[in-house]
Design a protein around this motif. Structure first.
Motif, PDB file in Angstrom:
ATOM      1  N   PRO A 150       4.047  14.744  11.183  1.00 43.58           N
ATOM      2  CA  PRO A 150       3.571  14.190  10.224  1.00 43.58           C
ATOM      3  C   PRO A 150       2.891  14.817   9.141  1.00 43.58           C
ATOM      4  O   PRO A 150       2.809  14.389   8.071  1.00 43.58           O
ATOM      5  CB  PRO A 150       2.266  13.453  11.155  1.00 43.58           C
ATOM      6  N   ASN A 151       2.701  15.982   9.330  1.00 45.84           N
ATOM      7  CA  ASN A 151       2.029  16.751   8.158  1.00 45.84           C
ATOM      8  C   ASN A 151       3.276  17.455   7.049  1.00 45.84           C
ATOM      9  O   ASN A 151       2.942  17.856   6.133  1.00 45.84           O
ATOM     10  CB  ASN A 151       1.295  17.968   8.612  1.00 45.84           C
ATOM     11  N   ASN A 152       4.303  16.831   7.323  1.00 52.74           N
ATOM     12  CA  ASN A 152       5.678  17.140   6.603  1.00 52.74           C
ATOM     13  C   ASN A 152       6.125  15.880   6.059  1.00 52.74           C
ATOM     14  O   ASN A 152       7.430  15.703   5.917  1.00 52.74           O
ATOM     15  CB  ASN A 152       6.566  18.060   7.373  1.00 52.74           C
ATOM     16  N   ALA A 153       5.434  14.742   6.186  1.00 51.42           N
ATOM     17  CA  ALA A 153       6.024  13.356   5.726  1.00 51.42           C
ATOM     18  C   ALA A 153       5.672  13.220   4.685  1.00 51.42           C
ATOM     19  O   ALA A 153       4.268  13.672   4.043  1.00 51.42           O
ATOM     20  CB  ALA A 153       5.452  12.389   6.810  1.00 51.42           C
ATOM     21  N   THR A 154       6.405  12.253   3.953  1.00 47.14           N
ATOM     22  CA  THR A 154       5.866  11.361   2.667  1.00 47.14           C
ATOM     23  C   THR A 154       6.033  10.069   2.683  1.00 47.14           C
ATOM     24  O   THR A 154       7.275   9.544   3.391  1.00 47.14           O
ATOM     25  CB  THR A 154       6.946  12.211   1.598  1.00 47.14           C
ATOM     26  N   PHE A 155       5.111   9.362   2.377  1.00 44.15           N
ATOM     27  CA  PHE A 155       5.157   8.003   2.007  1.00 44.15           C
ATOM     28  C   PHE A 155       5.417   7.669   0.619  1.00 44.15           C
ATOM     29  O   PHE A 155       4.829   8.051  -0.143  1.00 44.15           O
ATOM     30  CB  PHE A 155       3.905   7.172   2.469  1.00 44.15           C
ATOM     31  N   VAL A 156       6.354   6.627   0.332  1.00 41.63           N
ATOM     32  CA  VAL A 156       6.534   5.888  -1.083  1.00 41.63           C
ATOM     33  C   VAL A 156       6.368   4.590  -0.786  1.00 41.63           C
ATOM     34  O   VAL A 156       6.876   3.642   0.052  1.00 41.63           O
ATOM     35  CB  VAL A 156       8.008   6.249  -1.679  1.00 41.63           C
ATOM     36  N   ILE A 157       5.144   4.138  -1.366  1.00 37.58           N
ATOM     37  CA  ILE A 157       4.858   2.690  -1.446  1.00 37.58           C
ATOM     38  C   ILE A 157       4.750   2.100  -2.745  1.00 37.58           C
ATOM     39  O   ILE A 157       4.247   2.607  -3.685  1.00 37.58           O
ATOM     40  CB  ILE A 157       3.426   2.489  -0.732  1.00 37.58           C
ATOM     41  N   SER A 158       5.497   0.958  -2.743  1.00 31.18           N
ATOM     42  CA  SER A 158       5.472   0.213  -4.222  1.00 31.18           C
ATOM     43  C   SER A 158       5.082  -1.343  -4.100  1.00 31.18           C
ATOM     44  O   SER A 158       5.434  -1.796  -2.978  1.00 31.18           O
ATOM     45  CB  SER A 158       6.844   0.485  -4.978  1.00 31.18           C
ATOM     46  N   GLY A 159       4.621  -1.955  -5.053  1.00 36.59           N
ATOM     47  CA  GLY A 159       4.358  -3.182  -5.078  1.00 36.59           C
ATOM     48  C   GLY A 159       3.043  -3.590  -5.209  1.00 36.59           C
ATOM     49  O   GLY A 159       2.173  -2.544  -5.375  1.00 36.59           O
ATOM     50  N   ASN A 160       2.735  -4.810  -5.018  1.00 41.35           N
ATOM     51  CA  ASN A 160       1.461  -5.283  -5.259  1.00 41.35           C
ATOM     52  C   ASN A 160       0.982  -5.286  -3.726  1.00 41.35           C
ATOM     53  O   ASN A 160       1.016  -6.007  -2.987  1.00 41.35           O
ATOM     54  CB  ASN A 160       1.366  -6.744  -5.708  1.00 41.35           C
ATOM     55  N   PHE A 161      -0.398  -4.272  -3.597  1.00 38.06           N
ATOM     56  CA  PHE A 161      -0.954  -4.286  -2.397  1.00 38.06           C
ATOM     57  C   PHE A 161      -2.503  -3.700  -2.565  1.00 38.06           C
ATOM     58  O   PHE A 161      -2.725  -3.182  -3.685  1.00 38.06           O
ATOM     59  CB  PHE A 161      -0.212  -3.108  -1.531  1.00 38.06           C
ATOM     60  N   ASP A 162      -3.239  -3.887  -1.638  1.00 38.89           N
ATOM     61  CA  ASP A 162      -4.641  -3.525  -1.727  1.00 38.89           C
ATOM     62  C   ASP A 162      -4.857  -1.952  -1.047  1.00 38.89           C
ATOM     63  O   ASP A 162      -4.409  -1.879   0.044  1.00 38.89           O
ATOM     64  CB  ASP A 162      -5.644  -4.508  -0.702  1.00 38.89           C
ATOM     65  N   LYS A 163      -5.004  -1.226  -1.871  1.00 40.07           N
ATOM     66  CA  LYS A 163      -5.172   0.287  -1.900  1.00 40.07           C
ATOM     67  C   LYS A 163      -6.004   0.548  -0.555  1.00 40.07           C
ATOM     68  O   LYS A 163      -5.489   1.286   0.404  1.00 40.07           O
ATOM     69  CB  LYS A 163      -5.355   1.403  -2.921  1.00 40.07           C
ATOM     70  N   ALA A 164      -7.003   0.017  -0.545  1.00 39.46           N
ATOM     71  CA  ALA A 164      -8.002   0.386   0.661  1.00 39.46           C
ATOM     72  C   ALA A 164      -7.669  -0.061   1.873  1.00 39.46           C
ATOM     73  O   ALA A 164      -7.654   0.576   2.866  1.00 39.46           O
ATOM     74  CB  ALA A 164      -9.633  -0.008   0.251  1.00 39.46           C
ATOM     75  N   SER A 165      -7.113  -1.525   2.026  1.00 38.01           N
ATOM     76  CA  SER A 165      -6.605  -1.934   3.458  1.00 38.01           C
ATOM     77  C   SER A 165      -5.334  -1.109   3.541  1.00 38.01           C
ATOM     78  O   SER A 165      -5.203  -0.787   4.602  1.00 38.01           O
ATOM     79  CB  SER A 165      -6.200  -3.409   2.927  1.00 38.01           C
ATOM     80  N   ARG A 218       1.617  19.653  13.496  1.00 36.44           N
ATOM     81  CA  ARG A 218       2.177  20.727  14.003  1.00 36.44           C
ATOM     82  C   ARG A 218       2.729  21.735  12.964  1.00 36.44           C
ATOM     83  O   ARG A 218       3.232  21.440  11.897  1.00 36.44           O
ATOM     84  CB  ARG A 218       3.331  20.516  15.136  1.00 36.44           C
ATOM     85  N   LYS A 219       2.958  22.986  13.204  1.00 31.67           N
ATOM     86  CA  LYS A 219       3.555  24.091  12.223  1.00 31.67           C
ATOM     87  C   LYS A 219       4.999  23.792  12.010  1.00 31.67           C
ATOM     88  O   LYS A 219       5.894  23.434  13.028  1.00 31.67           O
ATOM     89  CB  LYS A 219       3.440  25.185  13.008  1.00 31.67           C
ATOM     90  N   LEU A 227      -4.522   2.275   3.033  1.00 32.62           N
ATOM     91  CA  LEU A 227      -4.918   3.373   3.648  1.00 32.62           C
ATOM     92  C   LEU A 227      -5.532   3.287   4.896  1.00 32.62           C
ATOM     93  O   LEU A 227      -5.331   3.994   5.758  1.00 32.62           O
ATOM     94  CB  LEU A 227      -5.968   3.942   2.510  1.00 32.62           C
ATOM     95  N   LYS A 228      -6.602   2.228   5.014  1.00 32.13           N
ATOM     96  CA  LYS A 228      -7.070   2.023   6.319  1.00 32.13           C
ATOM     97  C   LYS A 228      -5.851   1.886   7.648  1.00 32.13           C
ATOM     98  O   LYS A 228      -5.977   2.409   8.601  1.00 32.13           O
ATOM     99  CB  LYS A 228      -7.823   0.939   6.260  1.00 32.13           C
ATOM    100  N   SER A 229      -4.887   0.957   7.360  1.00 32.07           N
ATOM    101  CA  SER A 229      -3.913   0.711   8.082  1.00 32.07           C
ATOM    102  C   SER A 229      -2.924   1.911   8.181  1.00 32.07           C
ATOM    103  O   SER A 229      -2.836   2.046   9.603  1.00 32.07           O
ATOM    104  CB  SER A 229      -2.794  -0.352   7.680  1.00 32.07           C
ATOM    105  N   LEU A 230      -2.687   2.625   7.474  1.00 31.13           N
ATOM    106  CA  LEU A 230      -1.892   3.910   7.691  1.00 31.13           C
ATOM    107  C   LEU A 230      -2.880   4.982   8.435  1.00 31.13           C
ATOM    108  O   LEU A 230      -2.243   5.566   9.487  1.00 31.13           O
ATOM    109  CB  LEU A 230      -1.785   4.760   6.319  1.00 31.13           C
ATOM    110  N   ASP A 231      -4.086   4.977   8.219  1.00 31.97           N
ATOM    111  CA  ASP A 231      -4.871   5.933   9.208  1.00 31.97           C
ATOM    112  C   ASP A 231      -4.930   5.305  10.276  1.00 31.97           C
ATOM    113  O   ASP A 231      -4.837   6.433  11.567  1.00 31.97           O
ATOM    114  CB  ASP A 231      -6.374   6.039   8.363  1.00 31.97           C
ATOM    115  N   GLN A 232      -5.203   4.152  10.789  1.00 29.32           N
ATOM    116  CA  GLN A 232      -4.933   3.679  12.223  1.00 29.32           C
ATOM    117  C   GLN A 232      -3.883   3.909  12.728  1.00 29.32           C
ATOM    118  O   GLN A 232      -3.967   4.047  14.032  1.00 29.32           O
ATOM    119  CB  GLN A 232      -5.408   2.146  12.267  1.00 29.32           C
TER     120      GLN A 232
END
Length: 62
Positions: free
Chosen positions: A14-29, A44-45, A31-36
């Motif tokens: 997960p510390n070597n991952a990248t998300f690319v997100i586009s479109g119309n979305f609520d940023k706070a919502s 890990r190393k 980020l909360k969903s991704l965190d959950q």
């Protein structure tokens, strides 16, 4: 298959991952969903990235 599994175990973390997100979305919502969904996966190393030297194009013949 062994080589693919080794590659996965070495680089997929997960510390070597990248998300690319586009479109119309609520940023706070989002980020909360991704965190959950992903914060419980432990980091890990991963190996250091290879350093690729710059090429001196003035020395290239062609």
């Amino acid at each position: 298959m062994d080589e693919l599994n080794e590659f996965y175990r070495k680089w997929y973390a997960p510390n070597n991952a990248t998300f690319v997100i586009s479109g119309n979305f609520d940023k706070a919502s989002l980020l909360k969903s991704l965190d959950q969904k992903f914060s419980s996966i432990p980091a890990r190393k991963v190996p250091e990235q290879a350093v690729v030297p710059d090429i001196d194009l003035t020395k290239v013949k062609g």
